[in-house]
Design an enzyme around this catalytic site. Structure first.
Site, mmCIF file in Angstrom:
data_model
loop_
_atom_site.group_PDB
_atom_site.id
_atom_site.type_symbol
_atom_site.label_atom_id
_atom_site.label_comp_id
_atom_site.label_asym_id
_atom_site.label_seq_id
_atom_site.Cartn_x
_atom_site.Cartn_y
_atom_site.Cartn_z
ATOM 1 N N HIS A 1 -0.480 2.519 11.144
ATOM 2 C CA HIS A 1 0.739 2.297 10.379
ATOM 3 C C HIS A 1 2.000 2.747 11.119
ATOM 4 O O HIS A 1 3.111 2.581 10.605
ATOM 5 C CB HIS A 1 0.657 3.020 9.029
ATOM 6 C CG HIS A 1 -0.326 2.404 8.080
ATOM 7 N ND1 HIS A 1 -1.656 2.723 8.092
ATOM 8 C CD2 HIS A 1 -0.165 1.476 7.098
ATOM 9 C CE1 HIS A 1 -2.283 2.031 7.149
ATOM 10 N NE2 HIS A 1 -1.402 1.274 6.537
ATOM 11 N N HIS B 1 -4.495 -4.793 10.418
ATOM 12 C CA HIS B 1 -5.745 -4.220 9.943
ATOM 13 C C HIS B 1 -6.113 -4.789 8.577
ATOM 14 O O HIS B 1 -5.290 -5.361 7.874
ATOM 15 C CB HIS B 1 -5.654 -2.689 9.887
ATOM 16 C CG HIS B 1 -4.548 -2.172 9.016
ATOM 17 N ND1 HIS B 1 -3.254 -2.030 9.465
ATOM 18 C CD2 HIS B 1 -4.536 -1.773 7.717
ATOM 19 C CE1 HIS B 1 -2.489 -1.561 8.483
ATOM 20 N NE2 HIS B 1 -3.250 -1.412 7.408
ATOM 21 N N CYS C 1 -4.819 -0.332 -4.314
ATOM 22 C CA CYS C 1 -4.830 -0.951 -2.989
ATOM 23 C C CYS C 1 -5.376 0.076 -2.002
ATOM 24 O O CYS C 1 -5.395 1.274 -2.266
ATOM 25 C CB CYS C 1 -3.447 -1.426 -2.571
ATOM 26 S SG CYS C 1 -2.168 -0.163 -2.605
ATOM 27 N N HIS D 1 -7.905 0.391 1.992
ATOM 28 C CA HIS D 1 -8.503 -0.157 3.199
ATOM 29 C C HIS D 1 -10.016 0.030 3.151
ATOM 30 O O HIS D 1 -10.484 1.142 2.887
ATOM 31 C CB HIS D 1 -7.964 0.565 4.434
ATOM 32 C CG HIS D 1 -6.474 0.628 4.502
ATOM 33 N ND1 HIS D 1 -5.762 1.683 3.967
ATOM 34 C CD2 HIS D 1 -5.566 -0.232 5.011
ATOM 35 C CE1 HIS D 1 -4.468 1.466 4.163
ATOM 36 N NE2 HIS D 1 -4.319 0.310 4.782
ATOM 37 N N GLU E 1 -9.759 6.151 -7.836
ATOM 38 C CA GLU E 1 -8.365 6.416 -8.199
ATOM 39 C C GLU E 1 -8.147 6.463 -9.704
ATOM 40 O O GLU E 1 -7.395 7.305 -10.201
ATOM 41 C CB GLU E 1 -7.450 5.363 -7.579
ATOM 42 C CG GLU E 1 -7.339 5.452 -6.078
ATOM 43 C CD GLU E 1 -6.199 4.614 -5.520
ATOM 44 O OE1 GLU E 1 -5.434 4.023 -6.314
ATOM 45 O OE2 GLU E 1 -6.066 4.558 -4.287
ATOM 46 N N TYR F 1 0.755 -10.013 5.943
ATOM 47 C CA TYR F 1 2.172 -9.674 5.897
ATOM 48 C C TYR F 1 2.507 -8.556 6.880
ATOM 49 O O TYR F 1 1.631 -7.858 7.395
ATOM 50 C CB TYR F 1 2.599 -9.267 4.481
ATOM 51 C CG TYR F 1 1.730 -8.209 3.843
ATOM 52 C CD1 TYR F 1 1.877 -6.857 4.140
ATOM 53 C CD2 TYR F 1 0.755 -8.563 2.913
ATOM 54 C CE1 TYR F 1 1.083 -5.899 3.556
ATOM 55 C CE2 TYR F 1 -0.040 -7.611 2.308
ATOM 56 C CZ TYR F 1 0.132 -6.279 2.628
ATOM 57 O OH TYR F 1 -0.669 -5.328 2.048
ATOM 58 N N GLU G 1 3.539 -1.765 7.489
ATOM 59 C CA GLU G 1 2.362 -2.421 6.936
ATOM 60 C C GLU G 1 2.136 -3.744 7.666
ATOM 61 O O GLU G 1 2.870 -4.708 7.471
ATOM 62 C CB GLU G 1 2.555 -2.691 5.437
ATOM 63 C CG GLU G 1 2.600 -1.444 4.578
ATOM 64 C CD GLU G 1 1.253 -0.760 4.451
ATOM 65 O OE1 GLU G 1 0.248 -1.291 4.974
ATOM 66 O OE2 GLU G 1 1.194 0.306 3.834
ATOM 67 N N GLU H 1 -0.842 -6.032 7.646
ATOM 68 C CA GLU H 1 -2.127 -6.097 6.960
ATOM 69 C C GLU H 1 -2.617 -7.520 6.734
ATOM 70 O O GLU H 1 -1.832 -8.431 6.460
ATOM 71 C CB GLU H 1 -2.045 -5.372 5.617
ATOM 72 C CG GLU H 1 -1.811 -3.882 5.783
ATOM 73 C CD GLU H 1 -1.940 -3.096 4.508
ATOM 74 O OE1 GLU H 1 -2.330 -1.910 4.587
ATOM 75 O OE2 GLU H 1 -1.641 -3.638 3.430
ATOM 76 N N TRP I 1 5.134 -3.730 -0.273
ATOM 77 C CA TRP I 1 4.196 -4.850 -0.249
ATOM 78 C C TRP I 1 3.988 -5.470 -1.628
ATOM 79 O O TRP I 1 3.373 -6.534 -1.736
ATOM 80 C CB TRP I 1 2.844 -4.389 0.314
ATOM 81 C CG TRP I 1 2.180 -3.314 -0.508
ATOM 82 C CD1 TRP I 1 1.372 -3.483 -1.602
ATOM 83 C CD2 TRP I 1 2.267 -1.895 -0.303
ATOM 84 N NE1 TRP I 1 0.955 -2.264 -2.093
ATOM 85 C CE2 TRP I 1 1.493 -1.279 -1.309
ATOM 86 C CE3 TRP I 1 2.919 -1.095 0.651
ATOM 87 C CZ2 TRP I 1 1.359 0.113 -1.392
ATOM 88 C CZ3 TRP I 1 2.787 0.280 0.554
ATOM 89 C CH2 TRP I 1 2.011 0.868 -0.456
#
Length: 202
Positions: A47, A54, A89, A91, A109, A125, A136, A138, A181
């Site tokens: 990042h 990624h 959101c 990874h 979460e 994006y 970002e 991604e 994002w």
């Protein structure tokens, strides 16, 4: 719009996730423009400007009224703290299927499992964050679904949650900060949300 401040889940034992290195660094997958894995990188390094492309995922869960579950990121997070964003959101760990990662992370979460979740395409994006200086880059796998359980957000991840219909969301976006994002992933997920809740106006 209804809001619910985060509350901790008692009795949660500390564990080292399988994608975390013994030195505490979280690894993620680097991909090419087609979404094919080409390597791995430590999360923070991927990042740092100019950013490294990624794999990521974004989840959008609706309640029985077709309202979108939003979260406000915890103030202690190093990336985009205190801003509103979509339901969840994150990874995937290297080698972890995005669907499995998304379902896992919703549970971690929000303390609840999706009642239904399905793929809603991908979006690529490049969004610099002017506040943190992080970037970002991604290739994002999108998921839409339903939630009907009682939320139990992890306060280390989430400061607040809210359910909002499209009109309420438009007002909130105009009044409070959102992740850089958010608009991109929401617009890409709208066809899936419309299929899931045709009358909700997404």
């Amino acid at each position: 719009m209804s809001t619910h401040p985060a509350a901790g889940r008692p009795g949660t034992a500390a564990t080292v996730p399988p994608g975390d290195r013994p030195d505490g660094r979280i690894m993620l997958e680097l991909v090419d423009e087609a979404g094919t894995t080409i390597g791995t990188a430590e999360k923070l390094s991927a990042h740092l400007a100019p950013g490294r492309l990624h794999r990521a995922f974004s989840v959008f869960l609706l309640d029985e009224h077709g309202r979108l579950l939003l979260q406000r990121r915890a103030l202690g997070k190093y990336h985009s703290p205190g801003v509103w964003s979509n339901t969840c959101c994150g990874h995937p760990y290297p080698g972890e299927p995005p669907f499995a990662a998304a379902a896992r992370r919703v549970g971690e979460e929000l303390g609840v499992a999706p009642a239904l979740m399905r793929e809603a395409g991908t979006v690529r994006y490049h969004h610099p964050d002017p506040d943190s200086g992080l970037v970002e880059q991604e290739f994002n796998h999108l998921f839409v679904g339903l939630v009907d359980g009682v939320l139990s957000p992890d306060p280390d991840e989430i400061a607040d949650t809210a359910f909002a219909d499209p009109e309420e969301l438009a007002k909130l976006v105009g009044a409070d900060p959102f992740s850089v994002w958010f608009t991109t992933v929401l617009d890409a997920a709208r066809p899936g949300l419309r299929e899931l809740a045709p009358a909700a106006g997404w």
